[in-house]
Design a protein around this motif. Structure first.
Motif, PDB file in Angstrom:
ATOM      1  N   GLY A  32       0.955  58.246  22.984  1.00 31.26           N
ATOM      2  CA  GLY A  32       1.730  59.355  22.448  1.00 31.26           C
ATOM      3  C   GLY A  32       1.899  60.529  23.397  1.00 31.26           C
ATOM      4  N   LYS A  33       1.331  60.449  24.601  1.00 28.76           N
ATOM      5  CA  LYS A  33       1.472  61.545  25.563  1.00 28.76           C
ATOM      6  C   LYS A  33       2.761  61.376  26.364  1.00 28.76           C
ATOM      7  N   LYS A  34       3.314  62.494  26.802  1.00 27.50           N
ATOM      8  CA  LYS A  34       4.562  62.460  27.567  1.00 27.50           C
ATOM      9  C   LYS A  34       4.258  62.158  29.033  1.00 27.50           C
ATOM     10  N   LYS A  35       3.799  60.938  29.287  1.00 26.13           N
ATOM     11  CA  LYS A  35       3.360  60.562  30.637  1.00 26.13           C
ATOM     12  C   LYS A  35       3.986  59.258  31.102  1.00 26.13           C
ATOM     13  N   LEU A  36       4.981  58.810  30.375  1.00 28.55           N
ATOM     14  CA  LEU A  36       5.613  57.538  30.716  1.00 28.55           C
ATOM     15  C   LEU A  36       6.602  57.752  31.863  1.00 28.55           C
ATOM     16  N   LYS A  37       6.386  57.032  32.938  1.00 27.47           N
ATOM     17  CA  LYS A  37       7.189  57.217  34.141  1.00 27.47           C
ATOM     18  C   LYS A  37       7.782  55.880  34.561  1.00 27.47           C
ATOM     19  N   GLN A  45       5.423  52.991  33.242  1.00 34.70           N
ATOM     20  CA  GLN A  45       3.976  53.054  33.178  1.00 34.70           C
ATOM     21  C   GLN A  45       3.522  54.423  32.737  1.00 34.70           C
ATOM     22  N   CYS A  46       2.524  54.414  31.858  1.00 30.23           N
ATOM     23  CA  CYS A  46       1.945  55.657  31.371  1.00 30.23           C
ATOM     24  C   CYS A  46       0.894  56.131  32.357  1.00 30.23           C
ATOM     25  N   LYS A  47       1.050  57.404  32.786  1.00 33.61           N
ATOM     26  CA  LYS A  47       0.113  57.953  33.758  1.00 33.61           C
ATOM     27  C   LYS A  47      -1.181  58.395  33.091  1.00 33.61           C
ATOM     28  N   SER A  48      -1.182  58.368  31.766  1.00 32.73           N
ATOM     29  CA  SER A  48      -2.370  58.805  31.039  1.00 32.73           C
ATOM     30  C   SER A  48      -3.284  57.628  30.690  1.00 32.73           C
ATOM     31  N   CYS A  49      -2.724  56.613  30.018  1.00 33.39           N
ATOM     32  CA  CYS A  49      -3.561  55.485  29.571  1.00 33.39           C
ATOM     33  C   CYS A  49      -3.331  54.236  30.410  1.00 33.39           C
ATOM     34  N   GLY A  50      -2.329  54.251  31.287  1.00 33.08           N
ATOM     35  CA  GLY A  50      -2.116  53.124  32.187  1.00 33.08           C
ATOM     36  C   GLY A  50      -1.317  51.980  31.591  1.00 33.08           C
ATOM     37  N   ALA A  51      -0.797  52.162  30.382  1.00 32.98           N
ATOM     38  CA  ALA A  51      -0.007  51.108  29.754  1.00 32.98           C
ATOM     39  C   ALA A  51       1.280  50.876  30.540  1.00 32.98           C
ATOM     40  N   THR A  52       1.646  49.613  30.712  1.00 35.05           N
ATOM     41  CA  THR A  52       2.896  49.265  31.385  1.00 35.05           C
ATOM     42  C   THR A  52       3.855  48.678  30.356  1.00 35.05           C
TER      43      THR A  52
END
Ligand SMILES: [Zn+2]
Length: 74
Positions: A32-37, A45-52
């Motif tokens: 849910g964090k705005k970290k998807l790049k 990829q999420c820079k917070s939880c590492g999800a791809t």
């Protein structure tokens, strides 16, 4: 790629808009964090939880991709 004279201004603007969106950070569907790049074509990829996530080419959802196709096809 699309930055050639044979494509209209409308498409170039749409392409520029897509590039702008492709560089923005998006909300991660996992944490849910705005970290998807965008790390690669249609890969996010999420820079917070590492999800791809495999999503749209220029946005995590495919809606923009469908809109872009509609614009290009006219
Ligand atoms: Zn995350």
């Amino acid at each position: 790629m699309l930055n050639t004279p044979r494509y209209g201004r409308k498409v170039r603007n749409a392409y520029r808009e897509m590039q702008k969106k492709s560089k923005a950070l998006y909300e991660c569907p996992k944490c849910g964090k705005k970290k998807l790049k965008r790390i690669s074509f249609a890969v996010w990829q999420c820079k917070s939880c590492g999800a791809t996530i495999a999503g749209g080419a220029y946005q995590p959802n495919t809606e923009a991709g469908l809109n872009a196709l509609r614009i290009i096809k006219g």
